[in-house]
Design a protein around this motif. Structure first.
Motif, PDB file in Angstrom:
ATOM      1  N   VAL A  47       0.779  -1.098  -0.026  1.00  0.00           N
ATOM      2  CA  VAL A  47      -0.070  -0.033  -0.076  1.00  0.00           C
ATOM      3  C   VAL A  47       0.843   1.257   0.170  1.00  0.00           C
ATOM      4  O   VAL A  47       2.159   1.155   0.380  1.00  0.00           O
ATOM      5  CB  VAL A  47      -0.888  -0.079   1.258  1.00  0.00           C
ATOM      6  CG1 VAL A  47      -1.951  -1.235   1.465  1.00  0.00           C
ATOM      7  CG2 VAL A  47      -0.257  -0.091   2.480  1.00  0.00           C
ATOM      8  N   ASN A 165     -13.952   3.117   1.192  1.00  0.00           N
ATOM      9  CA  ASN A 165     -13.157   2.744  -0.140  1.00  0.00           C
ATOM     10  C   ASN A 165     -13.737   1.341  -0.548  1.00  0.00           C
ATOM     11  O   ASN A 165     -13.933   0.415   0.145  1.00  0.00           O
ATOM     12  CB  ASN A 165     -11.688   2.416  -0.002  1.00  0.00           C
ATOM     13  CG  ASN A 165     -11.095   3.897   0.301  1.00  0.00           C
ATOM     14  OD1 ASN A 165     -10.779   4.288   1.646  1.00  0.00           O
ATOM     15  ND2 ASN A 165     -10.450   4.597  -0.873  1.00  0.00           N
ATOM     16  N   ASP A 166     -14.178   1.170  -1.914  1.00  0.00           N
ATOM     17  CA  ASP A 166     -14.095  -0.243  -2.536  1.00  0.00           C
ATOM     18  C   ASP A 166     -12.687  -0.719  -2.650  1.00  0.00           C
ATOM     19  O   ASP A 166     -11.684   0.245  -2.812  1.00  0.00           O
ATOM     20  CB  ASP A 166     -15.009  -0.380  -3.758  1.00  0.00           C
ATOM     21  CG  ASP A 166     -14.514   0.860  -4.700  1.00  0.00           C
ATOM     22  OD1 ASP A 166     -13.601   1.438  -4.586  1.00  0.00           O
ATOM     23  OD2 ASP A 166     -15.288   0.775  -5.838  1.00  0.00           O
ATOM     24  N   TRP A 167     -12.296  -2.000  -2.234  1.00  0.00           N
ATOM     25  CA  TRP A 167     -10.812  -2.011  -2.133  1.00  0.00           C
ATOM     26  C   TRP A 167     -10.514  -3.644  -2.992  1.00  0.00           C
ATOM     27  O   TRP A 167     -11.390  -4.477  -2.910  1.00  0.00           O
ATOM     28  CB  TRP A 167     -10.438  -2.334  -0.866  1.00  0.00           C
ATOM     29  CG  TRP A 167      -8.937  -2.531  -0.572  1.00  0.00           C
ATOM     30  CD1 TRP A 167      -8.276  -3.583  -0.366  1.00  0.00           C
ATOM     31  CD2 TRP A 167      -8.041  -1.340  -0.535  1.00  0.00           C
ATOM     32  NE1 TRP A 167      -6.949  -3.246  -0.295  1.00  0.00           N
ATOM     33  CE2 TRP A 167      -7.054  -1.986  -0.451  1.00  0.00           C
ATOM     34  CE3 TRP A 167      -8.344  -0.046  -1.142  1.00  0.00           C
ATOM     35  CZ2 TRP A 167      -5.628  -1.097  -0.283  1.00  0.00           C
ATOM     36  CZ3 TRP A 167      -7.013   0.831  -0.746  1.00  0.00           C
ATOM     37  CH2 TRP A 167      -5.918   0.153  -0.351  1.00  0.00           C
ATOM     38  N   HIS A 168      -9.312  -3.511  -3.666  1.00  0.00           N
ATOM     39  CA  HIS A 168      -8.661  -4.539  -4.454  1.00  0.00           C
ATOM     40  C   HIS A 168      -7.540  -5.355  -3.694  1.00  0.00           C
ATOM     41  O   HIS A 168      -6.680  -4.219  -3.022  1.00  0.00           O
ATOM     42  CB  HIS A 168      -8.341  -4.245  -6.027  1.00  0.00           C
ATOM     43  CG  HIS A 168      -9.426  -4.049  -6.686  1.00  0.00           C
ATOM     44  ND1 HIS A 168     -10.111  -4.780  -7.570  1.00  0.00           N
ATOM     45  CD2 HIS A 168     -10.354  -2.641  -6.968  1.00  0.00           C
ATOM     46  CE1 HIS A 168     -11.010  -4.056  -8.334  1.00  0.00           C
ATOM     47  NE2 HIS A 168     -11.192  -3.019  -7.854  1.00  0.00           N
ATOM     48  N   THR A 169      -7.353  -6.596  -3.645  1.00  0.00           N
ATOM     49  CA  THR A 169      -6.281  -6.939  -3.116  1.00  0.00           C
ATOM     50  C   THR A 169      -4.943  -7.009  -4.121  1.00  0.00           C
ATOM     51  O   THR A 169      -3.958  -7.330  -3.881  1.00  0.00           O
ATOM     52  CB  THR A 169      -6.315  -8.474  -2.614  1.00  0.00           C
ATOM     53  OG1 THR A 169      -6.878  -9.288  -3.512  1.00  0.00           O
ATOM     54  CG2 THR A 169      -7.342  -8.281  -1.203  1.00  0.00           C
ATOM     55  N   PRO A 188     -14.504  -5.218  -6.892  1.00  0.00           N
ATOM     56  CA  PRO A 188     -13.597  -5.212  -5.757  1.00  0.00           C
ATOM     57  C   PRO A 188     -13.757  -6.366  -4.960  1.00  0.00           C
ATOM     58  O   PRO A 188     -14.609  -7.263  -4.834  1.00  0.00           O
ATOM     59  CB  PRO A 188     -14.082  -3.932  -5.213  1.00  0.00           C
ATOM     60  CG  PRO A 188     -15.454  -3.646  -5.336  1.00  0.00           C
ATOM     61  CD  PRO A 188     -15.547  -4.391  -6.654  1.00  0.00           C
ATOM     62  N   LEU A 192     -13.563  -1.078   2.696  1.00  0.00           N
ATOM     63  CA  LEU A 192     -12.881  -0.508   3.895  1.00  0.00           C
ATOM     64  C   LEU A 192     -13.632   0.668   4.539  1.00  0.00           C
ATOM     65  O   LEU A 192     -14.101   1.469   3.920  1.00  0.00           O
ATOM     66  CB  LEU A 192     -11.438  -0.337   3.605  1.00  0.00           C
ATOM     67  CG  LEU A 192     -10.565  -1.560   3.097  1.00  0.00           C
ATOM     68  CD1 LEU A 192      -9.266  -0.858   2.661  1.00  0.00           C
ATOM     69  CD2 LEU A 192     -10.573  -2.605   3.509  1.00  0.00           C
ATOM     70  N   GLY A 195      -9.451   2.359   6.154  1.00  0.00           N
ATOM     71  CA  GLY A 195      -8.474   1.266   6.103  1.00  0.00           C
ATOM     72  C   GLY A 195      -8.747  -0.115   6.724  1.00  0.00           C
ATOM     73  O   GLY A 195      -7.670  -0.857   6.492  1.00  0.00           O
ATOM     74  N   GLY A 224     -13.171   5.820  -2.946  1.00  0.00           N
ATOM     75  CA  GLY A 224     -12.977   4.632  -3.730  1.00  0.00           C
ATOM     76  C   GLY A 224     -12.817   4.626  -5.119  1.00  0.00           C
ATOM     77  O   GLY A 224     -12.713   5.970  -5.625  1.00  0.00           O
TER      78      GLY A 224
END
Length: 551
Positions: A47, A165-169, A188, A192, A195, A224
């Motif tokens: 990150v 946030n929408d979140w991608h790994t 996604p 989060l 975070g 996001g």
């Protein structure tokens, strides 16, 4: 004594560059931007950290403060930050987008200087280079009212920032390669809140605490990439008091749809049984709903949060009706000591109407997004710098799109997309969405009046449905599938200003443009000169600075 002298000299230097009064306070920050490893969804990933924080530190300022922020780029890629919603008067040099700024190269630094002039509200900052926004570098930015300007509610017990946030790994480089290869982003992997996503296993620490019987201010922003997120707090209602710089009529909501790029301020009173409660954020308008939780703890709490979460609304008609409930608070004072309602925007004649139609193209096997058939490409020389140096004709063309395109958008062309706008014109902009997907747009350097959102296509007859009395003055507006949205504004802030999709995949692949607003006098009364510390690149690298503007 020497330290005091250094601070005084810094203030004088920054004040000279900004052209502001010496009595306005200065806030100084030093930020180190680095990579780090975090596991926001339980999977270790790289990150972007600011001062080792994810999300980054909050900027807590007051109207008319001068921000001096030194950013050290310790990444292995160029980097820029934008201050979404901060209306930098006469100062697009500090906007932090590739149309106005050369990026901060790895191993170097750049000092932003800007004033939050005559402005209040809740905003956030984020990276504008590549897909950096997907992995961090974002945080809250609040502008408090000056003490002499009354606020239309009592001082809260505390003031909290909530970044959704929408979140991608996947890493930002993997996401960027995916887009560069001509494909779109997959859904996604999760959502989060600041975070994190509480697991509900009894080991989660609270994000916020509340004392019983007190009222707290929560500033909620969707930083996001793509998804509208519905926000709600278990067992509590929210009184909406401000959005993107405007005090609003204080309606009470059980949940709020926060579209990408948007910020809301709400008041929440801790009037429930003393225990833990979940704040909840979940995706909207998708078949598969992704949900994040964060814990709010009463200081005298005696139990965990209930696993039964409040339900989100269904369908976008509900969201449209919520937009229609938002109203400007005409009796509240603004950042200036004059009532907001004194600006009767509904009685100003429109001098230009611009309709912007978004479209997607896969010609040549690669996905591109466009406005009026042009997919924006950032040239090596930033547009504003090229214009200032008198090299615009060697870098881009003005007005490559029509103000009123035909209903059917033809072949998409990839090139810089710049509109030439007459200084101080009062303009109507229509965002028309022919697609089945949700849209969200942001305009840098300005607030605009969000006067209408309706299904279907826009025609001049639709103006009779505009809210010409108390539409909220804001910086971001959503457009629902097969719908349109209308905004009104005066282009009175000279500079080069970005209009972009807040869906970052779309902005990265061209769904944005720039508006060039030139003052005919070329005077410091209307626009600042290029800063002495401005980074230069492309065709202007190594060139002497042009003759500066004068009073």
């Amino acid at each position: 004594m020497a330290g005091v002298m250094i601070i005084v000299l810094l203030c004088l230097s920054a004040g000279t560059m900004l052209g502001v009064q010496g009595e306005d306070p200065y806030l100084f920050f030093t930020w180190n931007v680095t990579y780090g490893t975090r596991s926001p969804l339980g999977v270790p990933q790289q990150v972007i950290l600011i001062n080792n924080q994810f999300p980054g530190p909050n900027i807590n300022s007051t109207s008319n403060n001068n921000i001096v922020l030194n950013v050290f780029n310790n990444l292995d890629e160029p980097f820029l930050l934008t201050w979404s919603g901060v209306q930098q008067r006469k100062n697009s040099w500090q906007d932090g987008v590739l149309g106005t700024n050369c990026p901060i190269l790895p191993g170097t630094n750049f000092t932003y200087h800007f004033q939050v002039k005559d402005q209040i509200g809740s905003y956030f900052y984020y990276p504008t280079t590549g897909m950096h926004r997907a992995v961090g570098g974002f945080g809250g930015l609040r502008i408090n009212s000056r003490l002499l300007i009354p606020v239309p509610y009592a001082d809260p017990e505390d003031d909290y920032t909530v970044i959704l946030n929408d979140w991608h790994t996947k890493s930002h480089t993997a996401l960027q390669k995916l887009l560069d290869s001509g494909r779109s982003l997959a859904r996604p992997d999760g959502v989060l809140i600041n975070g994190k996503n509480a697991q509900g296993d009894g080991k989660d620490e609270p994000l916020f605490t509340m004392k019983p019987g007190k009222t707290y201010k929560y500033r909620i922003c969707n930083a996001g990439l793509k998804n509208t997120l519905n926000f709600r707090i278990q067992g509590h209602t929210m009184k909406l008091v401000e959005m993107e710089g405007s005090h609003v009529v204080q309606n009470v909501y059980e949940s709020l749809d926060v579209h990408v790029g948007q910020c809301f301020s709400v008041l929440v009173t801790s009037n429930q049984a003393p225990k833990d409660y979940y704040m909840v954020a979940s995706t909207r308008f998708n078949k598969q709903v992704l949900t994040a939780k964060g814990i709010i703890r009463y200081t005298n709490g005696k139990g965990p949060a209930s696993p039964e979460l409040p339900e989100a609304p269904v369908g976008w008609a509900w969201s449209l009706n919520q937009f229609r409930s938002f109203r400007w608070n005409l009796t509240a004072s603004a950042a200036r000591p004059n009532p907001q309602g004194s600006y009767h925007y509904g009685s100003i004649n429109i001098t230009r109407t611009i309709k912007l139609v978004n479209s997607a193209s896969r010609e040549g096997g690669k996905l591109r997004y466009a406005l009026n058939g042009v997919s924006h490409v950032d040239p090596e020389t930033p547009l504003k710098i090229a214009e200032y140096y008198g090299l615009a004709d060697k870098v881009f063309k003005y007005n490559t799109i029509q103000d009123m395109p035909s209903t059917k958008i033809g072949k998409v062309v990839s090139q810089p997309n710049v509109l030439n706008q007459t200084f101080r014109n009062f303009v109507e902009i229509i965002f028309e969405n022919h697609e089945k997907s949700m849209q969200s747009y942001h305009l840098d350097g300005y607030s605009f009046f969000a006067v209408a959102i309706e299904p279907g296509t826009w025609t001049p007859e639709k103006r009779k449905n505009y809210n010409l009395l108390d539409a909220v003055s804001r910086t971001t507006i959503q457009v629902f599938p097969k719908s349109w949205a209308a905004i009104l504004l005066t282009f009175d802030n000279a500079g080069m200003w970005n209009v972009r999709s807040e869906m970052w995949e779309r902005a990265y692949l061209g769904q944005q443009l720039y508006v060039s607003v030139l003052s005919p006098e070329l005077s410091l009364r209307d626009e600042y000169n290029i800063p002495d510390n401005a980074l230069l690149c492309g065709k202007v690298k190594g060139l002497p600075k042009p003759k500066p503007y004068t009073i």
